[in-house]
Design a protein around this motif. Sequence first.
Motif, PDB file in Angstrom:
ATOM      1  N   UNK B  28     -41.897 -25.457 -75.980  1.00 53.49           N
ATOM      2  CA  UNK B  28     -40.832 -26.665 -76.379  1.00 53.49           C
ATOM      3  C   UNK B  28     -39.778 -26.916 -75.413  1.00 53.49           C
ATOM      4  N   UNK B  29     -39.836 -26.385 -74.201  1.00 49.08           N
ATOM      5  CA  UNK B  29     -39.009 -26.701 -72.955  1.00 49.08           C
ATOM      6  C   UNK B  29     -38.763 -28.147 -72.774  1.00 49.08           C
ATOM      7  N   UNK B  30     -37.482 -28.505 -72.463  1.00 51.74           N
ATOM      8  CA  UNK B  30     -37.161 -29.734 -72.196  1.00 51.74           C
ATOM      9  C   UNK B  30     -37.383 -30.315 -70.734  1.00 51.74           C
ATOM     10  N   UNK B  31     -37.166 -28.997 -69.979  1.00 52.67           N
ATOM     11  CA  UNK B  31     -37.275 -29.417 -68.354  1.00 52.67           C
ATOM     12  C   UNK B  31     -38.491 -29.000 -68.027  1.00 52.67           C
ATOM     13  N   UNK B  50     -36.195 -34.131 -67.298  1.00 48.70           N
ATOM     14  CA  UNK B  50     -35.294 -33.338 -68.361  1.00 48.70           C
ATOM     15  C   UNK B  50     -35.363 -33.904 -69.759  1.00 48.70           C
ATOM     16  N   UNK B  51     -36.616 -34.880 -69.879  1.00 51.70           N
ATOM     17  CA  UNK B  51     -36.998 -35.187 -71.162  1.00 51.70           C
ATOM     18  C   UNK B  51     -38.165 -36.266 -70.954  1.00 51.70           C
ATOM     19  N   UNK B  69     -45.537 -38.274 -71.218  1.00 46.58           N
ATOM     20  CA  UNK B  69     -45.502 -39.095 -72.167  1.00 46.58           C
ATOM     21  C   UNK B  69     -45.177 -38.221 -73.571  1.00 46.58           C
ATOM     22  N   UNK B  70     -45.389 -36.973 -73.362  1.00 45.38           N
ATOM     23  CA  UNK B  70     -45.049 -35.863 -74.497  1.00 45.38           C
ATOM     24  C   UNK B  70     -44.326 -34.644 -73.891  1.00 45.38           C
ATOM     25  N   UNK B  71     -43.450 -34.090 -74.740  1.00 43.18           N
ATOM     26  CA  UNK B  71     -42.538 -33.036 -74.258  1.00 43.18           C
ATOM     27  C   UNK B  71     -43.421 -31.904 -73.514  1.00 43.18           C
ATOM     28  N   UNK B  92     -43.566 -25.987 -63.537  1.00 40.55           N
ATOM     29  CA  UNK B  92     -42.449 -24.942 -64.161  1.00 40.55           C
ATOM     30  C   UNK B  92     -41.996 -25.717 -65.029  1.00 40.55           C
ATOM     31  N   UNK B  93     -41.146 -24.823 -66.061  1.00 38.95           N
ATOM     32  CA  UNK B  93     -40.535 -25.393 -67.232  1.00 38.95           C
ATOM     33  C   UNK B  93     -39.300 -24.461 -67.437  1.00 38.95           C
TER      34      UNK B  93
END
Lengths: 113, 113
Positions: B28-31, B50-51, B69-71, B92-93
């Motif tokens: 569930x990382x944003x970046x 970043x989103x 398109x998806x997180x 990477x995230x």
Amino acid sequence: GQQVMQIPQYQHVQEGEDFTTYCNSSTTLSNIQWYKQRPGGHPVFLIQLVKSGEVKKQKRLTFQFGEAKKNSSLHITATQTTDVGTYFCAGCDYNSGNTPLVFGKGTRLSVIA
Amino acid sequence: DVKVTQSSRYLVKRTGEKVFLECVQDMDHENMFWYRQDPGLGLRLIYFSYDVKMKEKGDIPEGYSVSREKKERFSLILESASTNQTSMYLCASSVAGGPYEQYFGPGTRLTVT
């Protein structure tokens, strides 16, 4: 733009010798991170430093962040064959906005048994 | 444990082909980030996000595009592959804010012939 220089590019040491890699930034950094990439692998996070003059240790590894927050070093005491790999530093400057990490080119360490 | 997966470890494509490299993270990382790694050049940032739906150019975006398109999924697209895009591609995230440590995928070694 921000640049992070890392030296040396390569280092060959005998097992048991010490090893140091240095990281220098063209601008003041908000933080510095260090990563290790084993041969054939991907970079793995080791540590992050954020305070001026900060020193952190992980077993035989010692990480330093310079007083001016423009340089950093990673020192390995008594290298072992398991230390083989490429060590990257990475940093960013929060004052430059929401910028991502800038990576150095890495120091490739070889350890001769 | 954070897991970042990439669709292929090895990929061979012909010049002019459209190439998709997929990256999925399960924390569930944003970046999310795309790098290419070449000998002696270290890790160079291609694009980052970043989103969801958001993308920013890195240092070497030319010849690449991205989609988020998806997180959990960040795709790198080579619209018309060229031989100079032969490289190791790393995804990477990381969590939002920070910067916090980046978790890398295993990499895709792309060869364009």
